[in-house]
Motif scaffolding. Sequence first.
Motif, mmCIF file in Angstrom:
data_model
loop_
_atom_site.group_PDB
_atom_site.id
_atom_site.type_symbol
_atom_site.label_atom_id
_atom_site.label_comp_id
_atom_site.label_asym_id
_atom_site.label_seq_id
_atom_site.Cartn_x
_atom_site.Cartn_y
_atom_site.Cartn_z
ATOM 1 N N PHE A 40 -6.629 12.339 1.390
ATOM 2 C CA PHE A 40 -5.556 11.367 1.186
ATOM 3 C C PHE A 40 -5.888 10.407 0.043
ATOM 4 N N SER A 41 -4.831 9.746 -0.421
ATOM 5 C CA SER A 41 -4.932 8.763 -1.503
ATOM 6 C C SER A 41 -4.337 7.440 -1.043
ATOM 7 N N SER A 42 -4.969 6.341 -1.393
ATOM 8 C CA SER A 42 -4.468 4.998 -1.081
ATOM 9 C C SER A 42 -4.346 4.216 -2.381
ATOM 10 N N ILE A 43 -3.173 3.674 -2.638
ATOM 11 C CA ILE A 43 -2.926 2.884 -3.845
ATOM 12 C C ILE A 43 -2.520 1.481 -3.409
ATOM 13 N N TYR A 44 -3.244 0.475 -3.892
ATOM 14 C CA TYR A 44 -3.006 -0.927 -3.533
ATOM 15 C C TYR A 44 -2.342 -1.618 -4.714
ATOM 16 N N ILE A 45 -1.091 -2.036 -4.534
ATOM 17 C CA ILE A 45 -0.308 -2.662 -5.600
ATOM 18 C C ILE A 45 -0.310 -4.164 -5.365
ATOM 19 N N GLY A 55 -6.985 18.710 3.314
ATOM 20 C CA GLY A 55 -7.931 19.725 2.889
ATOM 21 C C GLY A 55 -8.322 19.684 1.431
ATOM 22 N N ARG A 56 -7.832 18.723 0.671
ATOM 23 C CA ARG A 56 -8.117 18.672 -0.772
ATOM 24 C C ARG A 56 -9.277 17.723 -1.048
ATOM 25 N N SER A 57 -10.017 18.056 -2.094
ATOM 26 C CA SER A 57 -11.191 17.270 -2.458
ATOM 27 C C SER A 57 -10.770 15.950 -3.098
ATOM 28 N N PRO A 58 -11.651 14.944 -3.113
ATOM 29 C CA PRO A 58 -11.316 13.669 -3.776
ATOM 30 C C PRO A 58 -10.934 13.835 -5.248
ATOM 31 N N GLN A 59 -11.559 14.799 -5.948
ATOM 32 C CA GLN A 59 -11.223 14.997 -7.356
ATOM 33 C C GLN A 59 -9.801 15.540 -7.520
ATOM 34 N N ASP A 60 -9.408 16.486 -6.654
ATOM 35 C CA ASP A 60 -8.030 16.990 -6.702
ATOM 36 C C ASP A 60 -7.034 15.887 -6.359
ATOM 37 N N ILE A 61 -7.364 15.081 -5.357
ATOM 38 C CA ILE A 61 -6.490 13.962 -4.984
ATOM 39 C C ILE A 61 -6.329 12.995 -6.153
ATOM 40 N N GLU A 62 -7.422 12.686 -6.836
ATOM 41 C CA GLU A 62 -7.383 11.746 -7.951
ATOM 42 C C GLU A 62 -6.546 12.288 -9.103
ATOM 43 N N ASP A 63 -6.750 13.556 -9.450
ATOM 44 C CA ASP A 63 -6.083 14.130 -10.617
ATOM 45 C C ASP A 63 -4.601 14.394 -10.390
ATOM 46 N N GLN A 64 -4.237 14.849 -9.194
ATOM 47 C CA GLN A 64 -2.868 15.312 -8.979
ATOM 48 C C GLN A 64 -1.990 14.336 -8.192
ATOM 49 N N ILE A 65 -2.593 13.321 -7.570
ATOM 50 C CA ILE A 65 -1.785 12.365 -6.801
ATOM 51 C C ILE A 65 -2.020 10.931 -7.263
ATOM 52 N N THR A 66 -3.256 10.477 -7.185
ATOM 53 C CA THR A 66 -3.540 9.061 -7.450
ATOM 54 C C THR A 66 -3.190 8.670 -8.883
ATOM 55 N N TYR A 67 -3.665 9.437 -9.858
ATOM 56 C CA TYR A 67 -3.403 9.082 -11.261
ATOM 57 C C TYR A 67 -1.911 9.128 -11.612
ATOM 58 N N PRO A 68 -1.175 10.210 -11.285
ATOM 59 C CA PRO A 68 0.264 10.207 -11.604
ATOM 60 C C PRO A 68 1.030 9.070 -10.928
ATOM 61 N N LEU A 69 0.711 8.794 -9.645
ATOM 62 C CA LEU A 69 1.420 7.715 -8.955
ATOM 63 C C LEU A 69 1.083 6.350 -9.549
ATOM 64 N N THR A 70 -0.188 6.135 -9.866
ATOM 65 C CA THR A 70 -0.600 4.839 -10.422
ATOM 66 C C THR A 70 0.098 4.557 -11.737
ATOM 67 N N THR A 71 0.150 5.534 -12.618
ATOM 68 C CA THR A 71 0.808 5.331 -13.919
ATOM 69 C C THR A 71 2.312 5.113 -13.755
ATOM 70 N N SER A 72 2.918 5.726 -12.752
ATOM 71 C CA SER A 72 4.354 5.543 -12.524
ATOM 72 C C SER A 72 4.664 4.169 -11.946
ATOM 73 N N ILE A 85 0.846 -1.193 0.000
ATOM 74 C CA ILE A 85 0.000 0.000 0.000
ATOM 75 C C ILE A 85 0.883 1.246 0.000
ATOM 76 N N VAL A 86 0.563 2.168 -0.902
ATOM 77 C CA VAL A 86 1.210 3.482 -0.933
ATOM 78 C C VAL A 86 0.177 4.509 -0.485
ATOM 79 N N PHE A 87 0.501 5.218 0.589
ATOM 80 C CA PHE A 87 -0.440 6.166 1.199
ATOM 81 C C PHE A 87 0.118 7.577 1.052
ATOM 82 N N THR A 88 -0.729 8.505 0.594
ATOM 83 C CA THR A 88 -0.294 9.893 0.378
ATOM 84 C C THR A 88 -1.335 10.845 0.955
ATOM 85 N N GLN A 89 -0.882 11.758 1.818
ATOM 86 C CA GLN A 89 -1.766 12.755 2.409
ATOM 87 C C GLN A 89 -1.616 14.093 1.692
ATOM 88 N N TRP A 90 -2.754 14.765 1.520
ATOM 89 C CA TRP A 90 -2.783 16.140 1.020
ATOM 90 C C TRP A 90 -3.970 16.798 1.691
#
Length: 457
Positions: free
Chosen positions: A101-106, A66-83, A59-64
């Motif tokens: 926050f964002s949670s990525i399960y590899i 005060g940000r909305s789920p859409q901002d988290i998805e666009d600026q954290i989850t998607y770039p990290l997932t593709t990388s 699991i990769v966990f990233t906090q940001w």
Amino acid sequence: MLNKLIHYFLENKLVTMLLILLFLAWGFVTAPFGWETDFLPSDPVAVDAIPDIGENQQIVFTQWMGRSPQDIEDQITYPLTTSLLGIPGVKSIRSSSVFGFSSIYIIFKEEIEFYWSRSRILEKLNSLPAGILPTGVQPTLGPDATALGQVFWYTVEGRDNNGNPTGGWDLHEIRTVQDFYVKYGLNAVDGVSEVASIGGYVQEYQIDVNPDILKVYDIPLHKVMMAVKKSNRDVGAKTIEINQAEYLVRGLGYVKSIEDIEKAVVAVHDNVPIRVKDIGIVSLGPATRRGLLDKDGAEVVGGVVVARFGSNPLQVINNVKDKIVAIAPGLPKKVLANGVESQLTIVPFYDRTQLIYETLGTLEEALLLEILITILVVIVMVLNLRAAILISSLLPLAVLMVFIAMRYFGVDANIVALSGIAIAIGTMVDLGIVLSENVLKHIAEAPKTQKLLNTIY
């Protein structure tokens, strides 16, 4: 090859007996039932109540904050997932973006080694291109544990000398003790991957600014934030020599009280410094939270002990209990208004050892009864005491040899594994009966002058 091996052991009875004794002693050492002997060490199979059938996951966990789920998805989850898609052995990647926050399960392939996959993820996170994530955002790798790693939960409560709940402690006081004393002590226990705090309030300095005063002095809010940030630091300098002694020079500026923040200068207006206390109120208060821990209808503070991947859960829990006994005298105490002395006490409310011991006890009893019943059945069927003893002795020996294999192949002793051993006893007995009846038939038909070894082999 097998025939030669059988012939060797038939000819060398001493070697056979020594090898049997070796496997018996080795099996006692690795048995998961807690058998203790004064002359043998203990190196038992890892014990748990239920098997871990989860996927090979990190699991990769990233906090940001005060940000909305859409901002988290666009600026954290998607770039990290593709990388992370380019990591060797990855089967699939799942992600979740929620508020803050964002949670990525590899998910890795089953043949990929657990800690090897963690090192590959860390390499990828450390080599991310600059600017791919927002400034100040740092992804972190989750604990080296599985979904079944939560083996021990506890609360920190005020108790009197008789162990009765007393109350009298604020939630932020208990949370502070949990975060800076109990958590660190239990984190040092062998086999513990993480101790997560839950419940209560995290204490923080809070500044309630007056927007009207900010408008009068034309001070933007970010300037207040920068002033407070810059006021909380030490400054290093060179050294001076006095009477052939060298002294270090440094400026002390770390915040240690509310007054230190109040005196921080935000701006200068008409040669008069504007301090934080002139534009707002500084106080100690609880940080924002989105959950709590409830026990019997009352809010409490506690923690979750997570066992490390590959460790023995039963041993980890026992080590945690020993550590709790060791740190308990150092927990704070105070005298309440009614004269009762209350000391903070670590109270377990989920302990997997009970489930583990009940599972082991049930299966240990089932194995023993099954072996005894099998011995009686064999005696009745074979009608030969020597053959019955030979067949029956194979059962405990085979079970102990299975424990040896489980210990060194990394298989936990859980309800599924031990049930499989119990089921396999019937197969072992069938084979022993068939071979023994065949041997007895050949012995009965052989001439009396023929050697027993030639008759059997």
